[in-house]
Motif scaffolding. Sequence first.
Motif, PDB file in Angstrom:
ATOM      1  N   SER A  18       2.816  49.857   8.583  1.00  0.00           N
ATOM      2  CA  SER A  18       2.094  48.698   9.077  1.00  0.00           C
ATOM      3  C   SER A  18       1.625  47.808   7.925  1.00  0.00           C
ATOM      4  CB  SER A  18       0.877  49.178   9.873  1.00  0.00           C
ATOM      5  OG  SER A  18      -0.057  48.147  10.060  1.00  0.00           O
ATOM      6  N   PRO A  19       1.716  46.503   8.100  1.00  0.00           N
ATOM      7  CA  PRO A  19       1.181  45.594   7.087  1.00  0.00           C
ATOM      8  C   PRO A  19      -0.312  45.836   6.825  1.00  0.00           C
ATOM      9  CG  PRO A  19       2.584  44.381   8.589  1.00  0.00           C
ATOM     10  CD  PRO A  19       2.424  45.771   9.160  1.00  0.00           C
ATOM     11  N   ALA A  20      -1.027  46.317   7.838  1.00  0.00           N
ATOM     12  CA  ALA A  20      -2.452  46.618   7.649  1.00  0.00           C
ATOM     13  C   ALA A  20      -2.637  47.736   6.630  1.00  0.00           C
ATOM     14  CB  ALA A  20      -3.096  47.008   8.983  1.00  0.00           C
ATOM     15  N   LEU A  21      -1.795  48.773   6.694  1.00  0.00           N
ATOM     16  CA  LEU A  21      -1.896  49.873   5.735  1.00  0.00           C
ATOM     17  C   LEU A  21      -1.462  49.419   4.345  1.00  0.00           C
ATOM     18  CD1 LEU A  21      -0.521  52.909   7.758  1.00  0.00           C
ATOM     19  CD2 LEU A  21      -2.878  52.199   7.427  1.00  0.00           C
ATOM     20  N   LEU A  22      -0.414  48.633   4.278  1.00  0.00           N
ATOM     21  CA  LEU A  22       0.038  48.119   2.985  1.00  0.00           C
ATOM     22  C   LEU A  22      -1.046  47.249   2.349  1.00  0.00           C
ATOM     23  CD1 LEU A  22       3.728  47.246   3.928  1.00  0.00           C
ATOM     24  CD2 LEU A  22       2.903  49.241   2.657  1.00  0.00           C
ATOM     25  N   GLY A  23      -1.761  46.494   3.186  1.00  0.00           N
ATOM     26  CA  GLY A  23      -2.871  45.673   2.696  1.00  0.00           C
ATOM     27  C   GLY A  23      -4.004  46.517   2.144  1.00  0.00           C
ATOM     28  N   LEU A  24      -4.293  47.643   2.794  1.00  0.00           N
ATOM     29  CA  LEU A  24      -5.330  48.547   2.290  1.00  0.00           C
ATOM     30  C   LEU A  24      -4.969  49.071   0.909  1.00  0.00           C
ATOM     31  CD1 LEU A  24      -6.195  50.618   5.496  1.00  0.00           C
ATOM     32  CD2 LEU A  24      -7.636  48.911   4.367  1.00  0.00           C
ATOM     33  N   CYS A  25      -3.717  49.388   0.724  1.00  0.00           N
ATOM     34  CA  CYS A  25      -3.259  49.867  -0.577  1.00  0.00           C
ATOM     35  C   CYS A  25      -3.332  48.740  -1.613  1.00  0.00           C
ATOM     36  CB  CYS A  25      -1.838  50.416  -0.471  1.00  0.00           C
ATOM     37  SG  CYS A  25      -1.259  51.233  -1.965  1.00  0.00           S
ATOM     38  N   ARG A  26      -2.909  47.570  -1.218  1.00  0.00           N
ATOM     39  CA  ARG A  26      -2.932  46.420  -2.123  1.00  0.00           C
ATOM     40  C   ARG A  26      -4.362  46.105  -2.568  1.00  0.00           C
ATOM     41  NH1 ARG A  26      -0.799  43.137   1.280  1.00  0.00           N
ATOM     42  NH2 ARG A  26       1.279  43.975   0.964  1.00  0.00           N
ATOM     43  N   ASN A  27      -5.329  46.302  -1.657  1.00  0.00           N
ATOM     44  CA  ASN A  27      -6.739  46.011  -1.946  1.00  0.00           C
ATOM     45  C   ASN A  27      -7.491  47.218  -2.496  1.00  0.00           C
ATOM     46  OD1 ASN A  27      -6.496  43.337  -1.081  1.00  0.00           O
ATOM     47  ND2 ASN A  27      -6.827  43.921   1.040  1.00  0.00           N
ATOM     48  N   LYS A  28      -6.758  48.254  -2.878  1.00  0.00           N
ATOM     49  CA  LYS A  28      -7.327  49.453  -3.512  1.00  0.00           C
ATOM     50  C   LYS A  28      -8.259  50.241  -2.590  1.00  0.00           C
ATOM     51  CE  LYS A  28      -5.706  48.228  -7.648  1.00  0.00           C
ATOM     52  NZ  LYS A  28      -4.298  48.110  -7.612  1.00  0.00           N
ATOM     53  N   GLN A  29      -8.071  50.113  -1.264  1.00  0.00           N
ATOM     54  CA  GLN A  29      -8.853  50.888  -0.315  1.00  0.00           C
ATOM     55  C   GLN A  29      -8.106  52.149   0.114  1.00  0.00           C
ATOM     56  OE1 GLN A  29      -9.251  47.323   2.160  1.00  0.00           O
ATOM     57  NE2 GLN A  29     -11.446  47.761   2.193  1.00  0.00           N
ATOM     58  N   MET A  30      -6.870  52.235  -0.296  1.00  0.00           N
ATOM     59  CA  MET A  30      -6.009  53.383  -0.031  1.00  0.00           C
ATOM     60  C   MET A  30      -5.106  53.485  -1.244  1.00  0.00           C
ATOM     61  SD  MET A  30      -3.566  53.700   3.310  1.00  0.00           S
ATOM     62  CE  MET A  30      -3.430  55.262   4.104  1.00  0.00           C
ATOM     63  N   ASN A  31      -4.924  54.673  -1.790  1.00  0.00           N
ATOM     64  CA  ASN A  31      -4.085  54.759  -2.983  1.00  0.00           C
ATOM     65  C   ASN A  31      -2.621  55.043  -2.604  1.00  0.00           C
ATOM     66  OD1 ASN A  31      -3.709  57.621  -2.778  1.00  0.00           O
ATOM     67  ND2 ASN A  31      -5.667  57.938  -3.807  1.00  0.00           N
ATOM     68  N   TYR A  32      -1.751  54.952  -3.587  1.00  0.00           N
ATOM     69  CA  TYR A  32      -0.315  55.127  -3.342  1.00  0.00           C
ATOM     70  C   TYR A  32      -0.008  56.502  -2.759  1.00  0.00           C
ATOM     71  CZ  TYR A  32       4.610  55.862  -4.036  1.00  0.00           C
ATOM     72  OH  TYR A  32       5.920  56.183  -3.817  1.00  0.00           O
ATOM     73  N   GLU A  33      -0.664  57.531  -3.263  1.00  0.00           N
ATOM     74  CA  GLU A  33      -0.398  58.886  -2.777  1.00  0.00           C
ATOM     75  C   GLU A  33      -0.750  59.018  -1.297  1.00  0.00           C
ATOM     76  OE1 GLU A  33      -2.055  58.255  -5.659  1.00  0.00           O
ATOM     77  OE2 GLU A  33      -0.444  58.850  -7.020  1.00  0.00           O
ATOM     78  N   GLN A  34      -1.871  58.405  -0.880  1.00  0.00           N
ATOM     79  CA  GLN A  34      -2.253  58.441   0.531  1.00  0.00           C
ATOM     80  C   GLN A  34      -1.243  57.682   1.381  1.00  0.00           C
ATOM     81  OE1 GLN A  34      -6.095  56.723  -0.256  1.00  0.00           O
ATOM     82  NE2 GLN A  34      -7.147  58.628   0.293  1.00  0.00           N
ATOM     83  N   LEU A  35      -0.831  56.536   0.896  1.00  0.00           N
ATOM     84  CA  LEU A  35       0.143  55.733   1.623  1.00  0.00           C
ATOM     85  C   LEU A  35       1.467  56.477   1.749  1.00  0.00           C
ATOM     86  CD1 LEU A  35       0.243  52.840   2.845  1.00  0.00           C
ATOM     87  CD2 LEU A  35       1.363  52.142   0.743  1.00  0.00           C
ATOM     88  N   ALA A  36       1.896  57.113   0.661  1.00  0.00           N
ATOM     89  CA  ALA A  36       3.147  57.868   0.683  1.00  0.00           C
ATOM     90  C   ALA A  36       3.048  59.050   1.648  1.00  0.00           C
ATOM     91  CB  ALA A  36       3.494  58.350  -0.720  1.00  0.00           C
ATOM     92  N   ALA A  37       1.914  59.746   1.639  1.00  0.00           N
ATOM     93  CA  ALA A  37       1.726  60.869   2.562  1.00  0.00           C
ATOM     94  C   ALA A  37       1.761  60.375   4.002  1.00  0.00           C
ATOM     95  CB  ALA A  37       0.409  61.576   2.270  1.00  0.00           C
TER      96      ALA A  37
END
Length: 75
Positions: free
Chosen positions: A32-51
């Motif tokens: 989701s673009p919402a999740l990608l945005g969280l990662c972009r804004n440092k509210q979710m890290n790459y490892e969390q997004l990858a998991a």
Amino acid sequence: MDEEGRSIADIAARFATTETVVESRPALARLSPALLGLCRNKQMNYEQLAAFSRCGLVSVNFSSHVTCLSFLCEL
């Protein structure tokens, strides 16, 4: 490059990375673009997004991604 008929191994060699990394990129792109945005804004890290992208329960329905993340944040 995959559209040019190159194998995953060829793509990995070209970019000096592993086949696993090459295989994981399309899964990240389908989040989701919402999740990608969280990662972009440092509210979710790459490892969390990858998991999150490897979770077999996550569908291609973007609203389910946000619902799943909301549930996980409540735990």
